[in-house]
Write a protein that holds these residues in place. Sequence first.
Motif, PDB file in Angstrom:
ATOM      1  N   LYS A   1      16.286  17.147  -1.253  1.00  0.00           N
ATOM      2  CA  LYS A   1      16.677  16.441  -2.485  1.00  0.00           C
ATOM      3  C   LYS A   1      15.483  16.177  -3.395  1.00  0.00           C
ATOM      4  N   VAL A   2      14.321  15.915  -2.816  1.00  0.00           N
ATOM      5  CA  VAL A   2      13.122  15.700  -3.637  1.00  0.00           C
ATOM      6  C   VAL A   2      12.697  17.027  -4.265  1.00  0.00           C
TER       7      VAL A   2
ATOM      8  N   SER B   1      14.824  17.657  -7.181  1.00  0.00           N
ATOM      9  CA  SER B   1      14.392  16.828  -8.305  1.00  0.00           C
ATOM     10  C   SER B   1      13.189  17.469  -9.007  1.00  0.00           C
TER      11      SER B   1
ATOM     12  N   SER C   1      11.887  12.304  -7.586  1.00  0.00           N
ATOM     13  CA  SER C   1      12.345  11.216  -6.736  1.00  0.00           C
ATOM     14  C   SER C   1      13.807  11.455  -6.375  1.00  0.00           C
ATOM     15  N   ALA C   2      14.167  11.133  -5.128  1.00  0.00           N
ATOM     16  CA  ALA C   2      15.558  11.262  -4.693  1.00  0.00           C
ATOM     17  C   ALA C   2      15.756  10.463  -3.413  1.00  0.00           C
ATOM     18  N   ALA C   3      16.843   9.725  -3.366  1.00  0.00           N
ATOM     19  CA  ALA C   3      17.249   8.986  -2.163  1.00  0.00           C
ATOM     20  C   ALA C   3      16.123   8.099  -1.623  1.00  0.00           C
ATOM     21  N   GLY C   4      15.371   7.467  -2.521  1.00  0.00           N
ATOM     22  CA  GLY C   4      14.305   6.567  -2.098  1.00  0.00           C
ATOM     23  C   GLY C   4      13.009   7.244  -1.702  1.00  0.00           C
ATOM     24  N   ASP C   5      12.949   8.562  -1.753  1.00  0.00           N
ATOM     25  CA  ASP C   5      11.725   9.304  -1.452  1.00  0.00           C
ATOM     26  C   ASP C   5      11.099   9.777  -2.750  1.00  0.00           C
ATOM     27  N   ASP C   6       9.776   9.679  -2.824  1.00  0.00           N
ATOM     28  CA  ASP C   6       9.045  10.105  -4.012  1.00  0.00           C
ATOM     29  C   ASP C   6       8.047  11.196  -3.647  1.00  0.00           C
TER      30      ASP C   6
END
Length: 107
Positions: A22-23, A26, A60-65
């Motif tokens: 997901k990151v 992004s 950034s995605a799902a709280g991960d950067d």
Amino acid sequence: MAWQVEILNEAVMAELDAWPVKVRASLDKIVERIETLGLDRLHEPHVKHLQGKLWEMRPSAAGDDGRALYVSVTGKRVVIVAAFMKKTRKTPKRWLDLAVERAKEAS
């Protein structure tokens, strides 16, 4: 001439491949914006200046950067020179140093 985003080498590709899907997706959206709108039209929160010629893309995605450090080079080209998952508030010095060293290879 349209903007192009490139990855410096296999080491940087391996860093990106280690990211959560997901990151990475992004980051792909940020890259697409650069290539369609132009780097000069993108600002925070998508990109941020760090120091000298060094900038970062900020996916950034799902709280991960993630952070993809890059330089802009001749001919509307952006070269990603380092990539890591963000775990601290500030970009670690070792990543800045590595990016500056690798940026010397980008031309």
